[in-house]
Design a protein around this motif. Structure first.
Motif, PDB file in Angstrom:
ATOM      1  N   VAL A  55     -12.439  -3.495   0.281  1.00 57.05           N
ATOM      2  CA  VAL A  55     -12.602  -4.768   1.000  1.00 57.05           C
ATOM      3  C   VAL A  55     -11.720  -4.878   2.252  1.00 57.05           C
ATOM      4  N   ILE A  56     -10.949  -3.854   2.532  1.00 59.47           N
ATOM      5  CA  ILE A  56     -10.062  -3.902   3.707  1.00 59.47           C
ATOM      6  C   ILE A  56     -10.919  -3.829   4.976  1.00 59.47           C
ATOM      7  N   THR A  57     -10.672  -4.771   5.873  1.00 58.34           N
ATOM      8  CA  THR A  57     -11.382  -4.768   7.156  1.00 58.34           C
ATOM      9  C   THR A  57     -10.603  -3.925   8.161  1.00 58.34           C
ATOM     10  N   GLU A  58     -11.242  -3.632   9.284  1.00 57.09           N
ATOM     11  CA  GLU A  58     -10.573  -2.842  10.332  1.00 57.09           C
ATOM     12  C   GLU A  58      -9.382  -3.607  10.925  1.00 57.09           C
ATOM     13  N   GLU A  59      -9.515  -4.933  11.046  1.00 59.99           N
ATOM     14  CA  GLU A  59      -8.400  -5.725  11.575  1.00 59.99           C
ATOM     15  C   GLU A  59      -7.205  -5.662  10.619  1.00 59.99           C
ATOM     16  N   GLN A  60      -7.479  -5.764   9.314  1.00 65.71           N
ATOM     17  CA  GLN A  60      -6.395  -5.682   8.322  1.00 65.71           C
ATOM     18  C   GLN A  60      -5.784  -4.278   8.322  1.00 65.71           C
ATOM     19  N   ARG A  61      -6.639  -3.275   8.493  1.00 63.39           N
ATOM     20  CA  ARG A  61      -6.153  -1.887   8.518  1.00 63.39           C
ATOM     21  C   ARG A  61      -5.188  -1.701   9.696  1.00 63.39           C
ATOM     22  N   ALA A  62      -5.518  -2.267  10.839  1.00 59.34           N
ATOM     23  CA  ALA A  62      -4.660  -2.135  12.023  1.00 59.34           C
ATOM     24  C   ALA A  62      -3.361  -2.926  11.848  1.00 59.34           C
ATOM     25  N   ALA A  63      -3.470  -4.115  11.264  1.00 62.97           N
ATOM     26  CA  ALA A  63      -2.287  -4.974  11.137  1.00 62.97           C
ATOM     27  C   ALA A  63      -1.356  -4.535  10.008  1.00 62.97           C
ATOM     28  N   GLN A  64      -1.912  -3.991   8.932  1.00 63.98           N
ATOM     29  CA  GLN A  64      -1.115  -3.640   7.750  1.00 63.98           C
ATOM     30  C   GLN A  64      -1.262  -2.150   7.403  1.00 63.98           C
ATOM     31  N   ALA A  65      -1.173  -1.287   8.378  1.00 70.59           N
ATOM     32  CA  ALA A  65      -1.428   0.142   8.194  1.00 70.59           C
ATOM     33  C   ALA A  65      -0.546   0.751   7.095  1.00 70.59           C
ATOM     34  N   ALA A  66       0.727   0.440   7.087  1.00 68.86           N
ATOM     35  CA  ALA A  66       1.650   1.034   6.113  1.00 68.86           C
ATOM     36  C   ALA A  66       1.311   0.581   4.691  1.00 68.86           C
ATOM     37  N   LEU A  67       1.015  -0.698   4.519  1.00 70.93           N
ATOM     38  CA  LEU A  67       0.670  -1.220   3.193  1.00 70.93           C
ATOM     39  C   LEU A  67      -0.622  -0.587   2.683  1.00 70.93           C
ATOM     40  N   ILE A  68      -1.594  -0.521   3.532  1.00 71.06           N
ATOM     41  CA  ILE A  68      -2.894   0.038   3.148  1.00 71.06           C
ATOM     42  C   ILE A  68      -2.759   1.536   2.851  1.00 71.06           C
ATOM     43  N   GLY A  72      -0.143   2.941   1.679  1.00 69.93           N
ATOM     44  CA  GLY A  72       0.534   3.000   0.376  1.00 69.93           C
ATOM     45  C   GLY A  72      -0.451   2.786  -0.768  1.00 69.93           C
ATOM     46  N   ILE A  73      -1.356   1.848  -0.610  1.00 73.84           N
ATOM     47  CA  ILE A  73      -2.377   1.603  -1.645  1.00 73.84           C
ATOM     48  C   ILE A  73      -3.284   2.829  -1.796  1.00 73.84           C
ATOM     49  N   GLU A  74      -3.721   3.389  -0.655  1.00 79.44           N
ATOM     50  CA  GLU A  74      -4.591   4.573  -0.701  1.00 79.44           C
ATOM     51  C   GLU A  74      -3.857   5.772  -1.306  1.00 79.44           C
ATOM     52  N   LEU A  75      -2.589   5.912  -0.964  1.00 77.06           N
ATOM     53  CA  LEU A  75      -1.775   6.999  -1.519  1.00 77.06           C
ATOM     54  C   LEU A  75      -1.621   6.834  -3.034  1.00 77.06           C
ATOM     55  N   THR A  76      -1.406   5.609  -3.493  1.00 78.59           N
ATOM     56  CA  THR A  76      -1.289   5.333  -4.926  1.00 78.59           C
ATOM     57  C   THR A  76      -2.588   5.685  -5.644  1.00 78.59           C
TER      58      THR A  76
END
Length: 187
Positions: free
Chosen positions: A96-109, A111-115
């Motif tokens: 459900v992550i949008t491109e805007e959220q991906r750009a704004a929260q790159a490190a958090l996202i 981390g979630i993908e890495l997990t």
């Protein structure tokens, strides 16, 4: 030296003594034959018991080996089944992550993908594989669970039209079927 003619032999007496010795010898022979037969029967019984014990021991060894292998391969099934919702939630979060959220929260996202990748890696090390059907594949009741049926144009009955959750196998056993929607369009 004594002349054999001078010896007095009583032939009747000799025969009866010889007869007694022969009768006693026959009785002793029969007794020994019976003892031998008893010993042979006992030996055969012990041999049979020994062979049965050896077979039982071998069966127990094989059963223990099979149980050990099953415990190694499937002992973590309950824990793995309990971890599947964690994977599902991480996957839904990433989906459900949008491109805007991906750009704004790159490190958090990231981390979630890495997990999520690490969780899949741990699953893989323990023989857990993802069952990820594709839209248009034929429904397989051994690997998929139909959550709903719907008539969808340009599909055949039994085609997968939506994937709700991926499934998982642990070695050669189904841990959870993939949850899918299936077409009911008559073909």
């Amino acid at each position: 030296m004594t002349d054999p003619k001078d010896l007095n032999f009583d032939d009747d007496n000799l025969e009866s003594e010889d007869q007694i010795d022969i009768d006693e010898m026959e009785e002793e022979f029969d007794a020994r034959a019976d003892e031998l037969e008893t010993a042979r029967a006992e030996r055969d019984e012990f041999r049979d018991r020994f062979m049965r014990s050896m077979a039982e021991t071998e069966n127990m060894r094989k059963r223990a080996d099979r149980d050990r292998r099953e415990a190694e391969n499937y002992g973590g099934s309950k824990l793995a089944r309990d971890m599947l919702p964690v994977f599902d939630n991480l996957k839904r979060a990433v989906d459900v992550i949008t491109e805007e959220q991906r750009a704004a929260q790159a490190a958090l996202i990231e981390g979630i993908e890495l997990t999520m990748r690490e969780l899949l890696s741990v699953f893989g090390r323990h023989g857990i594989e993802v069952i990820s059907p594709e839209i248009g594949e034929k429904f397989d009741p051994n690997m998929h669970e139909a959550m709903f049926e719907a008539a969808v144009p340009a599909t055949k009955s039994g085609d997968i039209i939506q994937i709700m959750n991926v499934g998982f196998m642990i070695h050669d056993r189904l841990l959870r079927p993939a949850q899918v929607g299936v077409s009911s369009t008559p073909g």
